[in-house]
Design a protein around this motif. Sequence first.
Motif, PDB file in Angstrom:
ATOM      1  N   VAL A 110     -21.035 -22.515  34.061  1.00  0.00           N
ATOM      2  CA  VAL A 110     -19.670 -22.165  34.454  1.00  0.00           C
ATOM      3  C   VAL A 110     -18.762 -22.184  33.231  1.00  0.00           C
ATOM      4  N   THR A 111     -18.877 -23.199  32.401  1.00  0.00           N
ATOM      5  CA  THR A 111     -18.057 -23.302  31.190  1.00  0.00           C
ATOM      6  C   THR A 111     -18.291 -22.123  30.260  1.00  0.00           C
ATOM      7  N   ARG A 112     -19.532 -21.717  30.094  1.00  0.00           N
ATOM      8  CA  ARG A 112     -19.850 -20.546  29.269  1.00  0.00           C
ATOM      9  C   ARG A 112     -19.242 -19.288  29.862  1.00  0.00           C
ATOM     10  N   SER A 113     -19.307 -19.145  31.170  1.00  0.00           N
ATOM     11  CA  SER A 113     -18.736 -17.968  31.823  1.00  0.00           C
ATOM     12  C   SER A 113     -17.226 -17.931  31.669  1.00  0.00           C
ATOM     13  N   LEU A 114     -16.572 -19.087  31.775  1.00  0.00           N
ATOM     14  CA  LEU A 114     -15.123 -19.134  31.630  1.00  0.00           C
ATOM     15  C   LEU A 114     -14.671 -18.674  30.251  1.00  0.00           C
ATOM     16  N   ALA A 115     -15.502 -18.909  29.248  1.00  0.00           N
ATOM     17  CA  ALA A 115     -15.157 -18.492  27.879  1.00  0.00           C
ATOM     18  C   ALA A 115     -15.068 -16.975  27.755  1.00  0.00           C
ATOM     19  N   ALA A 116     -15.659 -16.247  28.700  1.00  0.00           N
ATOM     20  CA  ALA A 116     -15.650 -14.787  28.651  1.00  0.00           C
ATOM     21  C   ALA A 116     -14.627 -14.182  29.611  1.00  0.00           C
ATOM     22  N   CYS A 117     -13.788 -15.021  30.223  1.00  0.00           N
ATOM     23  CA  CYS A 117     -12.870 -14.552  31.269  1.00  0.00           C
ATOM     24  C   CYS A 117     -11.412 -14.635  30.845  1.00  0.00           C
TER      25      CYS A 117
END
Length: 148
Positions: free
Chosen positions: A39-46
């Motif tokens: 989730v943290t990795r995905s948030l970095a792309a949002c």
Amino acid sequence: KAQSASMLYVADSDAGAAHPEFLLNLIDTPGHVDFSYEVTRSLAACDGVLLLVDAAQGIQAQTLATYDSASAAGLSIIPVVTKIDLPNARVEDTVLQLSIALGISDPDDVIATSAKTGEGIDSLLPAIVERVKPPSGNREAPVRARVA
């Protein structure tokens, strides 16, 4: 496991005006605490987050962790109460929980939805376009990517 999709959203406009188009890149991440790294990795792309909260369960620990991560990353956060059609749904209580826990001053900012009945679903895409800032950058610059 996170899933991604891209979609073209054509927004409603005033009569006679052109209908603006928006390319939305969406990532669906798991809500379980075991997937917090993903989730943290995905948030970095949002640029923004739909923070989904089940009306029958209320706010969970992972909801708060995701909120904290999204807030720390400076993302726009759109709170959404889901499953409002369930017999044991506590919609008003869940909206109140969100208001208190996330500091939402206007409960109308929380979108109540039911995927089963379709209630509130038509509000989601316009909310994304209105509340999430578009990506910044120079369109003429060379393409860059984040590899994680």
